[in-house]
Design a protein around this motif. Structure first.
Motif, mmCIF file in Angstrom:
data_model
loop_
_atom_site.group_PDB
_atom_site.id
_atom_site.type_symbol
_atom_site.label_atom_id
_atom_site.label_comp_id
_atom_site.label_asym_id
_atom_site.label_seq_id
_atom_site.Cartn_x
_atom_site.Cartn_y
_atom_site.Cartn_z
ATOM 1 N N ARG A 9 1.021 -1.232 0.031
ATOM 2 C CA ARG A 9 -0.105 -0.058 -0.046
ATOM 3 C C ARG A 9 0.816 1.279 -0.053
ATOM 4 O O ARG A 9 0.515 2.265 -0.682
ATOM 5 N N LEU A 10 2.047 1.191 0.746
ATOM 6 C CA LEU A 10 2.981 2.460 0.772
ATOM 7 C C LEU A 10 3.582 2.670 -0.418
ATOM 8 O O LEU A 10 3.651 3.815 -0.881
ATOM 9 N N ARG A 11 3.797 1.576 -1.291
ATOM 10 C CA ARG A 11 4.476 1.676 -2.467
ATOM 11 C C ARG A 11 3.719 2.029 -3.462
ATOM 12 O O ARG A 11 3.717 3.080 -4.350
ATOM 13 N N ALA A 12 2.152 1.660 -3.304
ATOM 14 C CA ALA A 12 1.197 2.099 -4.499
ATOM 15 C C ALA A 12 0.960 3.769 -4.144
ATOM 16 O O ALA A 12 0.903 4.524 -5.015
ATOM 17 N N LEU A 13 0.886 4.305 -2.767
ATOM 18 C CA LEU A 13 0.757 5.634 -2.424
ATOM 19 C C LEU A 13 1.982 6.316 -2.880
ATOM 20 O O LEU A 13 1.693 7.467 -3.664
ATOM 21 N N THR A 14 3.224 5.857 -2.974
ATOM 22 C CA THR A 14 4.289 6.517 -3.393
ATOM 23 C C THR A 14 4.302 6.658 -4.694
ATOM 24 O O THR A 14 4.528 7.716 -5.466
ATOM 25 N N GLN A 15 3.879 5.788 -5.565
ATOM 26 C CA GLN A 15 3.803 5.834 -7.098
ATOM 27 C C GLN A 15 2.732 6.601 -7.495
ATOM 28 O O GLN A 15 2.895 7.478 -8.438
ATOM 29 N N LEU A 16 1.444 6.910 -6.658
ATOM 30 C CA LEU A 16 0.538 7.837 -6.950
ATOM 31 C C LEU A 16 0.860 9.229 -6.988
ATOM 32 O O LEU A 16 0.533 10.004 -7.547
#
Length: 107
Positions: A9-16
């Motif tokens: 989830r943190l990776r997805a948030l960073t990518q967004l």
């Protein structure tokens, strides 16, 4: 107590976040050179630092009414004349094929 957030989830948030703010997404922290690409260019300020070159032959050609003499050019011409007198100058150019040095050599 803090809630646990999975790394995916943190990776997805960073990518967004990177797509929204137009920054590069680099999860492996690889060297990209972005620091140097963002930096201000040095060329224009370096060109402005050095003064324009002072070219005496150019000034002499531009303003012939000043009747200036280029000492270095006069010395060079005198050296060429001296070398020719001693036989060290450039060879004469061949006017025809018969005058060529290659044809004068024996084989």
């Amino acid at each position: 107590m803090a809630a646990f957030v999975p790394p995916s989830r943190l990776r997805a948030l960073t990518q967004l976040r990177c797509s929204i703010f137009q920054t590069s997404y680099n999860p492996e922290s690889l060297r990209t050179g972005a620091k140097y690409l963002r930096a201000r260019l040095r060329g224009p300020s370096m060109v402005g630092y050095y003064p324009a070159t002072f070219n005496i032959p150019e000034i002499i050609r531009k303003y012939p009414e000043l009747e200036m003499v280029d000492d270095e050019e006069q010395e060079r011409l005198q050296d060429v004349i001296d070398r020719r007198r001693r036989g060290k100058g450039a060879p004469k150019k061949a006017k025809s094929k018969a005058d060529s040095r290659r044809l004068q050599k024996r084989r």
